[in-house]
Scaffold this motif. Sequence first.
Motif, PDB file in Angstrom:
ATOM      1  N   PRO A  85       0.818  -1.210   0.000  1.00  0.00           N
ATOM      2  CA  PRO A  85       0.000   0.000   0.000  1.00  0.00           C
ATOM      3  C   PRO A  85       0.858   1.268   0.000  1.00  0.00           C
ATOM      4  O   PRO A  85       1.951   1.294   0.555  1.00  0.00           O
ATOM      5  CB  PRO A  85      -0.775  -0.105   1.311  1.00  0.00           C
ATOM      6  CG  PRO A  85       0.158  -0.863   2.217  1.00  0.00           C
ATOM      7  CD  PRO A  85       0.850  -1.860   1.325  1.00  0.00           C
ATOM      8  N   VAL A  86       0.330   2.287  -0.612  1.00  0.00           N
ATOM      9  CA  VAL A  86       0.919   3.618  -0.504  1.00  0.00           C
ATOM     10  C   VAL A  86       0.452   4.179   0.842  1.00  0.00           C
ATOM     11  O   VAL A  86      -0.740   4.111   1.174  1.00  0.00           O
ATOM     12  CB  VAL A  86       0.447   4.531  -1.667  1.00  0.00           C
ATOM     13  CG1 VAL A  86       0.928   5.959  -1.461  1.00  0.00           C
ATOM     14  CG2 VAL A  86       0.927   3.967  -2.999  1.00  0.00           C
ATOM     15  N   TRP A  87       1.377   4.705   1.621  1.00  0.00           N
ATOM     16  CA  TRP A  87       1.037   5.257   2.940  1.00  0.00           C
ATOM     17  C   TRP A  87       0.217   6.526   2.773  1.00  0.00           C
ATOM     18  O   TRP A  87       0.616   7.461   2.069  1.00  0.00           O
ATOM     19  CB  TRP A  87       2.303   5.542   3.733  1.00  0.00           C
ATOM     20  CG  TRP A  87       2.017   6.097   5.101  1.00  0.00           C
ATOM     21  CD1 TRP A  87       2.217   7.374   5.516  1.00  0.00           C
ATOM     22  CD2 TRP A  87       1.485   5.385   6.225  1.00  0.00           C
ATOM     23  NE1 TRP A  87       1.829   7.519   6.830  1.00  0.00           N
ATOM     24  CE2 TRP A  87       1.382   6.297   7.293  1.00  0.00           C
ATOM     25  CE3 TRP A  87       1.084   4.071   6.426  1.00  0.00           C
ATOM     26  CZ2 TRP A  87       0.888   5.927   8.534  1.00  0.00           C
ATOM     27  CZ3 TRP A  87       0.605   3.706   7.667  1.00  0.00           C
ATOM     28  CH2 TRP A  87       0.509   4.633   8.713  1.00  0.00           C
ATOM     29  N   TYR A  92      -6.568   4.242   5.629  1.00  0.00           N
ATOM     30  CA  TYR A  92      -7.179   3.597   4.463  1.00  0.00           C
ATOM     31  C   TYR A  92      -6.823   2.107   4.382  1.00  0.00           C
ATOM     32  O   TYR A  92      -6.673   1.561   3.286  1.00  0.00           O
ATOM     33  CB  TYR A  92      -6.767   4.329   3.180  1.00  0.00           C
ATOM     34  CG  TYR A  92      -7.263   5.749   3.175  1.00  0.00           C
ATOM     35  CD1 TYR A  92      -8.559   6.048   2.777  1.00  0.00           C
ATOM     36  CD2 TYR A  92      -6.445   6.789   3.611  1.00  0.00           C
ATOM     37  CE1 TYR A  92      -9.025   7.357   2.797  1.00  0.00           C
ATOM     38  CE2 TYR A  92      -6.909   8.100   3.639  1.00  0.00           C
ATOM     39  CZ  TYR A  92      -8.196   8.371   3.229  1.00  0.00           C
ATOM     40  OH  TYR A  92      -8.657   9.660   3.257  1.00  0.00           O
ATOM     41  N   GLY A  93      -6.690   1.485   5.543  1.00  0.00           N
ATOM     42  CA  GLY A  93      -6.443   0.048   5.569  1.00  0.00           C
ATOM     43  C   GLY A  93      -5.020  -0.365   5.260  1.00  0.00           C
ATOM     44  O   GLY A  93      -4.772  -1.542   4.975  1.00  0.00           O
ATOM     45  N   LEU A  98      -0.720  -4.239   4.001  1.00  0.00           N
ATOM     46  CA  LEU A  98       0.693  -4.621   4.090  1.00  0.00           C
ATOM     47  C   LEU A  98       0.828  -6.032   4.657  1.00  0.00           C
ATOM     48  O   LEU A  98       1.599  -6.849   4.136  1.00  0.00           O
ATOM     49  CB  LEU A  98       1.477  -3.615   4.940  1.00  0.00           C
ATOM     50  CG  LEU A  98       2.988  -3.851   5.005  1.00  0.00           C
ATOM     51  CD1 LEU A  98       3.619  -3.839   3.616  1.00  0.00           C
ATOM     52  CD2 LEU A  98       3.639  -2.810   5.904  1.00  0.00           C
ATOM     53  N   ALA A  99       0.068  -6.343   5.690  1.00  0.00           N
ATOM     54  CA  ALA A  99       0.096  -7.707   6.252  1.00  0.00           C
ATOM     55  C   ALA A  99      -0.315  -8.722   5.186  1.00  0.00           C
ATOM     56  O   ALA A  99       0.273  -9.811   5.095  1.00  0.00           O
ATOM     57  CB  ALA A  99      -0.823  -7.790   7.467  1.00  0.00           C
ATOM     58  N   TYR A 127       6.669   4.345  -1.693  1.00  0.00           N
ATOM     59  CA  TYR A 127       5.305   4.276  -1.191  1.00  0.00           C
ATOM     60  C   TYR A 127       5.160   4.898   0.191  1.00  0.00           C
ATOM     61  O   TYR A 127       4.050   5.067   0.679  1.00  0.00           O
ATOM     62  CB  TYR A 127       4.787   2.841  -1.198  1.00  0.00           C
ATOM     63  CG  TYR A 127       4.376   2.336  -2.580  1.00  0.00           C
ATOM     64  CD1 TYR A 127       4.727   2.998  -3.746  1.00  0.00           C
ATOM     65  CD2 TYR A 127       3.639   1.183  -2.703  1.00  0.00           C
ATOM     66  CE1 TYR A 127       4.349   2.532  -4.990  1.00  0.00           C
ATOM     67  CE2 TYR A 127       3.252   0.705  -3.952  1.00  0.00           C
ATOM     68  CZ  TYR A 127       3.612   1.389  -5.092  1.00  0.00           C
ATOM     69  OH  TYR A 127       3.232   0.924  -6.317  1.00  0.00           O
ATOM     70  N   GLY A 128       6.277   5.257   0.833  1.00  0.00           N
ATOM     71  CA  GLY A 128       6.268   6.098   2.021  1.00  0.00           C
ATOM     72  C   GLY A 128       5.785   5.499   3.327  1.00  0.00           C
ATOM     73  O   GLY A 128       5.476   6.239   4.268  1.00  0.00           O
ATOM     74  N   TYR A 129       5.692   4.174   3.425  1.00  0.00           N
ATOM     75  CA  TYR A 129       5.236   3.573   4.679  1.00  0.00           C
ATOM     76  C   TYR A 129       6.274   3.823   5.761  1.00  0.00           C
ATOM     77  O   TYR A 129       7.466   3.643   5.528  1.00  0.00           O
ATOM     78  CB  TYR A 129       5.049   2.056   4.500  1.00  0.00           C
ATOM     79  CG  TYR A 129       3.947   1.488   5.351  1.00  0.00           C
ATOM     80  CD1 TYR A 129       2.735   1.115   4.791  1.00  0.00           C
ATOM     81  CD2 TYR A 129       4.098   1.342   6.732  1.00  0.00           C
ATOM     82  CE1 TYR A 129       1.706   0.594   5.566  1.00  0.00           C
ATOM     83  CE2 TYR A 129       3.076   0.822   7.509  1.00  0.00           C
ATOM     84  CZ  TYR A 129       1.885   0.451   6.924  1.00  0.00           C
ATOM     85  OH  TYR A 129       0.868  -0.056   7.694  1.00  0.00           O
ATOM     86  N   PRO A 130       5.866   4.260   6.953  1.00  0.00           N
ATOM     87  CA  PRO A 130       6.838   4.488   8.028  1.00  0.00           C
ATOM     88  C   PRO A 130       7.583   3.179   8.351  1.00  0.00           C
ATOM     89  O   PRO A 130       6.952   2.161   8.659  1.00  0.00           O
ATOM     90  CB  PRO A 130       5.971   4.933   9.208  1.00  0.00           C
ATOM     91  CG  PRO A 130       4.715   5.446   8.584  1.00  0.00           C
ATOM     92  CD  PRO A 130       4.504   4.611   7.358  1.00  0.00           C
ATOM     93  N   PRO A 131       8.907   3.185   8.230  1.00  0.00           N
ATOM     94  CA  PRO A 131       9.673   1.942   8.362  1.00  0.00           C
ATOM     95  C   PRO A 131       9.449   1.175   9.666  1.00  0.00           C
ATOM     96  O   PRO A 131       9.320  -0.051   9.627  1.00  0.00           O
ATOM     97  CB  PRO A 131      11.130   2.392   8.227  1.00  0.00           C
ATOM     98  CG  PRO A 131      11.054   3.654   7.446  1.00  0.00           C
ATOM     99  CD  PRO A 131       9.769   4.311   7.851  1.00  0.00           C
ATOM    100  N   ASP A 132       9.403   1.838  10.794  1.00  0.00           N
ATOM    101  CA  ASP A 132       9.228   1.103  12.054  1.00  0.00           C
ATOM    102  C   ASP A 132       7.894   0.362  12.080  1.00  0.00           C
ATOM    103  O   ASP A 132       7.816  -0.792  12.514  1.00  0.00           O
ATOM    104  CB  ASP A 132       9.359   2.034  13.262  1.00  0.00           C
ATOM    105  CG  ASP A 132      10.786   2.518  13.475  1.00  0.00           C
ATOM    106  OD1 ASP A 132      11.727   1.760  13.147  1.00  0.00           O
ATOM    107  OD2 ASP A 132      10.959   3.647  13.966  1.00  0.00           O
TER     108      ASP A 132
END
Length: 172
Positions: A85-87, A92-93, A98-99, A127-132
Amino acid sequence: MDHLRALHADITRCEVDAIVNAANPSLLGGGGVDGAIHRAAGPALLHACRALPESRPGVRCPTGEARITPGFALPARHVIHTVGPVWQGGRYGEPALLAACYRNALALARVHGLASIAFPAISCGIYGYPPDAAVAIAVAQVRDSLAEDPLDVLFCCHDPVMLARYTAALAA
């Protein structure tokens, strides 16, 4: 190999049954991990991806799903393509999507009788998902899936900072 580990490495050089491609929905290549995998696999990978059916115009793999192709010129026999997913702030789920990427990639590996798989940090680039947050989801989802049927899983980290994140999450 331990069933679950992290390594600072180039995913295109991993000697596993399958590497996971953090792809875009068209599966026709792009930047980052996707572009590197397409370059290393050679033009036959693009041809194989083009042969996959579209679920709607321009989409061969919807977000959260996974598809498999041969690995062609890669050391890995297969490439499992998944679209993270794009963050968008998490409203927005994105965590569930991601899971699903990890769960569906592991399911495809099992269906094809694979014993080892390497994952990049899905959605953590452009896609900008926060890494942690992404690392926590990846490790939790893979651990849950491995409880059912062990596979050797490698989290392939592109830099030492990401490796430290995975190492900490695996130790927790």
